[in-house]
Design a protein around this motif. Structure first.
Motif, PDB file in Angstrom:
ATOM      1  N   PHE A  96      -9.003  -1.137   2.449  1.00 23.67           N
ATOM      2  CA  PHE A  96     -10.436  -0.835   2.493  1.00 23.67           C
ATOM      3  C   PHE A  96     -11.167  -1.361   1.258  1.00 23.67           C
ATOM      4  O   PHE A  96     -12.132  -0.743   0.803  1.00 23.67           O
TER       5      PHE A  96
ATOM      6  N   TYR B 144     -11.381   1.513  14.865  1.00 24.09           N
ATOM      7  CA  TYR B 144     -10.421   2.158  13.952  1.00 24.09           C
ATOM      8  C   TYR B 144     -10.408   3.673  14.200  1.00 24.09           C
ATOM      9  O   TYR B 144      -9.346   4.275  14.366  1.00 24.09           O
TER      10      TYR B 144
ATOM     11  N   CYS C  72       9.226  -6.506  11.777  1.00 21.67           N
ATOM     12  CA  CYS C  72       8.884  -5.976  13.104  1.00 21.67           C
ATOM     13  C   CYS C  72       7.373  -5.983  13.264  1.00 21.67           C
ATOM     14  O   CYS C  72       6.647  -5.483  12.389  1.00 21.67           O
ATOM     15  N   ASP C  73       6.907  -6.566  14.353  1.00 16.87           N
ATOM     16  CA  ASP C  73       5.484  -6.484  14.665  1.00 16.87           C
ATOM     17  C   ASP C  73       5.300  -5.233  15.531  1.00 16.87           C
ATOM     18  O   ASP C  73       5.604  -5.241  16.722  1.00 16.87           O
ATOM     19  N   CYS C  74       4.822  -4.167  14.902  1.00 20.25           N
ATOM     20  CA  CYS C  74       4.721  -2.870  15.594  1.00 20.25           C
ATOM     21  C   CYS C  74       3.701  -2.894  16.728  1.00 20.25           C
ATOM     22  O   CYS C  74       3.663  -1.977  17.541  1.00 20.25           O
ATOM     23  N   SER C  75       2.862  -3.942  16.773  1.00 18.04           N
ATOM     24  CA  SER C  75       1.870  -4.004  17.856  1.00 18.04           C
ATOM     25  C   SER C  75       2.527  -4.480  19.152  1.00 18.04           C
ATOM     26  O   SER C  75       1.905  -4.449  20.207  1.00 18.04           O
TER      27      SER C  75
ATOM     28  N   PHE D 283     -10.830   7.510   2.154  1.00 22.85           N
ATOM     29  CA  PHE D 283     -10.441   6.191   1.645  1.00 22.85           C
ATOM     30  C   PHE D 283      -9.516   6.279   0.418  1.00 22.85           C
ATOM     31  O   PHE D 283      -9.721   7.124  -0.458  1.00 22.85           O
ATOM     32  N   ILE D 284      -8.529   5.387   0.431  1.00 22.41           N
ATOM     33  CA  ILE D 284      -7.574   5.301  -0.682  1.00 22.41           C
ATOM     34  C   ILE D 284      -7.721   3.901  -1.276  1.00 22.41           C
ATOM     35  O   ILE D 284      -7.955   2.931  -0.539  1.00 22.41           O
TER      36      ILE D 284
ATOM     37  N   GLU E 112      -5.440  -2.127  -0.653  1.00 21.70           N
ATOM     38  CA  GLU E 112      -6.191  -3.331  -0.252  1.00 21.70           C
ATOM     39  C   GLU E 112      -6.962  -3.156   1.051  1.00 21.70           C
ATOM     40  O   GLU E 112      -7.956  -3.820   1.289  1.00 21.70           O
TER      41      GLU E 112
ATOM     42  N   PRO F 236      -6.256  11.170   5.451  1.00 11.35           N
ATOM     43  CA  PRO F 236      -6.923  10.982   4.153  1.00 11.35           C
ATOM     44  C   PRO F 236      -8.269  10.280   4.294  1.00 11.35           C
ATOM     45  O   PRO F 236      -8.481   9.502   5.218  1.00 11.35           O
TER      46      PRO F 236
ATOM     47  N   GLY G  11      -0.924  -0.001   9.606  1.00 14.32           N
ATOM     48  CA  GLY G  11      -2.300   0.129  10.083  1.00 14.32           C
ATOM     49  C   GLY G  11      -3.096  -1.137   9.842  1.00 14.32           C
ATOM     50  O   GLY G  11      -2.757  -1.948   8.974  1.00 14.32           O
TER      51      GLY G  11
ATOM     52  N   ILE H   2       0.587   8.857   9.958  1.00  9.50           N
ATOM     53  CA  ILE H   2      -0.440   8.577   8.955  1.00  9.50           C
ATOM     54  C   ILE H   2      -1.692   8.163   9.727  1.00  9.50           C
ATOM     55  O   ILE H   2      -1.830   7.024  10.167  1.00  9.50           O
ATOM     56  N   SER H   3      -2.573   9.133   9.914  1.00 12.69           N
ATOM     57  CA  SER H   3      -3.837   8.850  10.600  1.00 12.69           C
ATOM     58  C   SER H   3      -4.897   8.641   9.520  1.00 12.69           C
ATOM     59  O   SER H   3      -4.667   7.899   8.562  1.00 12.69           O
TER      60      SER H   3
ATOM     61  N   GLY I  85       0.796  -1.234   0.000  1.00 12.26           N
ATOM     62  CA  GLY I  85       0.000   0.000   0.000  1.00 12.26           C
ATOM     63  C   GLY I  85       0.818   1.268   0.000  1.00 12.26           C
ATOM     64  O   GLY I  85       1.796   1.423  -0.738  1.00 12.26           O
ATOM     65  N   LEU I  86       0.421   2.202   0.857  1.00 12.27           N
ATOM     66  CA  LEU I  86       1.076   3.516   0.908  1.00 12.27           C
ATOM     67  C   LEU I  86       2.537   3.405   1.318  1.00 12.27           C
ATOM     68  O   LEU I  86       3.389   4.143   0.834  1.00 12.27           O
ATOM     69  N   GLY I  87       2.821   2.473   2.254  1.00 12.35           N
ATOM     70  CA  GLY I  87       4.188   2.340   2.769  1.00 12.35           C
ATOM     71  C   GLY I  87       5.170   2.051   1.650  1.00 12.35           C
ATOM     72  O   GLY I  87       6.240   2.657   1.570  1.00 12.35           O
TER      73      GLY I  87
HETATM   74  N1  LIG Z   1      -6.367   2.794   2.534  1.00 11.85           N
HETATM   75  C1  LIG Z   1      -7.131   3.738   3.023  1.00 11.85           C
HETATM   76  O1  LIG Z   1      -8.257   3.961   2.592  1.00 11.85           O
HETATM   77  C2  LIG Z   1      -6.619   4.602   4.139  1.00 11.85           C
HETATM   78  C3  LIG Z   1      -7.291   5.803   4.433  1.00 11.85           C
HETATM   79  C4  LIG Z   1      -6.841   6.599   5.460  1.00 11.85           C
HETATM   80  C5  LIG Z   1      -5.731   6.211   6.192  1.00 11.85           C
HETATM   81  N2  LIG Z   1      -5.092   5.050   5.880  1.00 11.85           N
HETATM   82  C6  LIG Z   1      -3.957   4.656   6.698  1.00 11.85           C
HETATM   83  O2  LIG Z   1      -2.808   4.603   5.878  1.00 11.85           O
HETATM   84  C7  LIG Z   1      -1.899   3.631   6.401  1.00 11.85           C
HETATM   85  C8  LIG Z   1      -1.461   2.698   5.296  1.00 11.85           C
HETATM   86  O3  LIG Z   1      -2.599   2.016   4.835  1.00 11.85           O
HETATM   87  P1  LIG Z   1      -2.632   1.190   3.464  1.00 11.85           P
HETATM   88  O4  LIG Z   1      -3.865   1.570   2.782  1.00 11.85           O
HETATM   89  O5  LIG Z   1      -1.349   1.289   2.769  1.00 11.85           O
HETATM   90  O6  LIG Z   1      -2.852  -0.284   4.074  1.00 11.85           O
HETATM   91  P2  LIG Z   1      -2.235  -1.684   3.638  1.00 11.85           P
HETATM   92  O7  LIG Z   1      -3.070  -2.705   4.334  1.00 11.85           O
HETATM   93  O8  LIG Z   1      -2.087  -1.745   2.168  1.00 11.85           O
HETATM   94  O9  LIG Z   1      -0.765  -1.636   4.286  1.00 11.85           O
HETATM   95  C9  LIG Z   1      -0.575  -1.682   5.671  1.00 11.85           C
HETATM   96  C10 LIG Z   1       0.775  -2.316   5.949  1.00 11.85           C
HETATM   97  O10 LIG Z   1       0.938  -2.362   7.373  1.00 11.85           O
HETATM   98  C11 LIG Z   1       1.498  -3.622   7.704  1.00 11.85           C
HETATM   99  N3  LIG Z   1       1.178  -4.000   9.083  1.00 11.85           N
HETATM  100  C12 LIG Z   1      -0.022  -4.361   9.608  1.00 11.85           C
HETATM  101  N4  LIG Z   1       0.110  -4.685  10.900  1.00 11.85           N
HETATM  102  C13 LIG Z   1       1.413  -4.496  11.211  1.00 11.85           C
HETATM  103  C14 LIG Z   1       2.157  -4.676  12.398  1.00 11.85           C
HETATM  104  N5  LIG Z   1       1.588  -5.133  13.512  1.00 11.85           N
HETATM  105  N6  LIG Z   1       3.482  -4.387  12.374  1.00 11.85           N
HETATM  106  C15 LIG Z   1       4.067  -3.955  11.236  1.00 11.85           C
HETATM  107  N7  LIG Z   1       3.416  -3.782  10.080  1.00 11.85           N
HETATM  108  C16 LIG Z   1       2.102  -4.056  10.068  1.00 11.85           C
HETATM  109  C17 LIG Z   1       0.866  -4.601   6.705  1.00 11.85           C
HETATM  110  O11 LIG Z   1       1.603  -5.818   6.601  1.00 11.85           O
HETATM  111  C18 LIG Z   1       0.875  -3.766   5.429  1.00 11.85           C
HETATM  112  O12 LIG Z   1       2.072  -3.936   4.699  1.00 11.85           O
HETATM  113  C19 LIG Z   1      -2.627   2.930   7.544  1.00 11.85           C
HETATM  114  O13 LIG Z   1      -2.223   3.482   8.774  1.00 11.85           O
HETATM  115  C20 LIG Z   1      -4.073   3.263   7.272  1.00 11.85           C
HETATM  116  O14 LIG Z   1      -4.851   3.223   8.448  1.00 11.85           O
HETATM  117  C21 LIG Z   1      -5.494   4.240   4.876  1.00 11.85           C
END
Ligand SMILES: NC(=O)c1ccc[n+]([C@@H]2O[C@H](COP(=O)([O-])OP(=O)(O)OC[C@H]3O[C@@H](n4cnc5c(N)ncnc54)[C@H](O)[C@@H]3O)[C@@H](O)[C@H]2O)c1
Length: 309
Positions: free
Chosen positions: A231, A190, A97-100, A225-226, A229, A223, A127, A175-176, A51-53
């Motif tokens: 959402f 959430y 790394c499990d950030c949780s 919704f993006i 995957e 943001p 996230g 990134i909220s 995703g965004l990362g």
């Molecule tokens: N996609 C959207 O619609 C949207 C909207 C607003 C904000 N965001 C926020 O943007 C950020 C990125 O979202 P995204 O859309 O790229 O999601 P994504 O699901 O595509 O990517 C999230 C990444 O976080 C990793 N992850 C999950 N749990 C983890 C953990 N415990 N430790 C380490 N890594 C972990 C996953 O493996 C994944 O690679 C999130 O914080 C999300 O809440 C997303």
């Protein structure tokens, strides 16, 4: 009675400073703010495996930054590492790394400090989402939302902020979500975790300002919704004002905000208006508007990401 000249002087200084800051803001809405150079900066991105990362990592690679990639999913993170190297980055380090888990964050953070150096741009991006109505949310998933979306930010700040303060140089990026500004149907845990992330980032920003640590910058990203995957399946009732955002567009905006050291980035722009209206309109009127915009049904088709771990 003699006038209190000190308070008159203070009042004039206050008015002058306020006017200058307003003019500065106005100026920067007309001409773009200068962008900082991030070549050689050590940028840590959590949730870099997709995703965004992943897109953020690719953009920072093109800007010459040193990249530290964290994700719970080793294969996905290694894939990002490979893509970033193919894009020309020479210094990229991937860590599982499990950030949780606080212990995981602290131990991987000390490994990073030894093997790479002081992180100067920290992007808390990892996230998770549960996506069910509150009473159907299993307790463990709600706890996970808090652990990943909010508490991980506490531990990463604890690990990397001291060096930023010592060097009076650093940038904290949260990134909220727009769900961290306005409550959303079927996103209770959430939203709560994202509100917490915003409040935490804003409070530490206030701390750095109070302590005159002016080399530490903060950017809070909210943001709508993006199309990643996370959402999958959500929809918008009003694509003109609240479109589902393209990931490339969102990441370009996030990078611009970081390079221009903007504190808040809400997208699309209508989110600024929604936050303003929510604070001034009577609840009944705000709910009529929310219903009209389809905000109460955004999550109806939610499927979410396929499990990869
Ligand atoms: N996609 C959207 O619609 C949207 C909207 C607003 C904000 N965001 C926020 O943007 C950020 C990125 O979202 P995204 O859309 O790229 O999601 P994504 O699901 O595509 O990517 C999230 C990444 O976080 C990793 N992850 C999950 N749990 C983890 C953990 N415990 N430790 C380490 N890594 C972990 C996953 O493996 C994944 O690679 C999130 O914080 C999300 O809440 C997303």
């Amino acid at each position: 009675m003699t006038p209190n000249w000190k308070s008159v002087e203070e009042m004039l200084i206050f008015l002058g400073k306020s006017l200058l800051s307003l003019l500065e803001s106005l100026l920067f809405t007309i001409i773009p703010r200068p962008r900082k150079n991030v070549a050689g900066e050590i940028v840590l991105i959590t949730g870099a495996g997709g995703g965004l990362g992943r897109l953020l990592a690719l953009k920072f690679a093109s800007l010459g930054s040193v990249l530290v990639l964290w994700d719970i999913n080793e294969d996905q993170n290694e894939e990002t590492c490979k893509l970033v190297q193919e894009a020309g980055a020479t210094r990229v380090y991937a860590y599982t790394c499990d950030c949780s888990r606080k212990e995981d964050v602290y131990s991987v953070a000390s490994q990073v400090k030894k093997e790479v150096g002081d992180v100067s741009i920290l992007i808390n991006n990892a996230g998770v989402v549960t996506g069910k109505s509150f009473l159907n949310c299993p307790d463990d998933l709600m706890e996970k939302s808090f652990d990943v979306n909010f508490k991980a930010h506490l531990w990463t700040y604890k690990a990397f902020l001291p060096a930023m303060i010592a060097n009076n140089h650093g940038h904290l990026v949260c990134i909220s979500s727009s769900a961290g500004l306005i409550g959303v149907n079927k996103l209770a845990d959430y939203c709560a975790s994202k509100f917490a992330a915003c409040g935490f980032a804003e409070s530490v920003l206030a701390e750095t300002v109070a302590q005159k640590q002016n080399g530490i910058k903060t950017t809070i990203v909210c943001p709508f919704f993006i199309k990643t995957e996370m959402f999958t399946g959500v929809s918008t009732g009003c694509p003109f004002l609240l479109p589902l955002l393209e990931p490339e567009y969102a990441v370009t905006k996030i990078i611009d905000a970081i390079l221009q050291e903007k504190v808040y980035l809400y997208m699309p722009k209508f989110i600024y208006i929604m936050v303003f209206l929510r604070s001034i309109l009577p609840l009944k009127t705000a709910l009529i508007l929310a219903e009209y915009l389809g905000v109460l049904n955004l999550m109806d088709g939610f499927i979410g990401a396929k499990k990869k771990e």
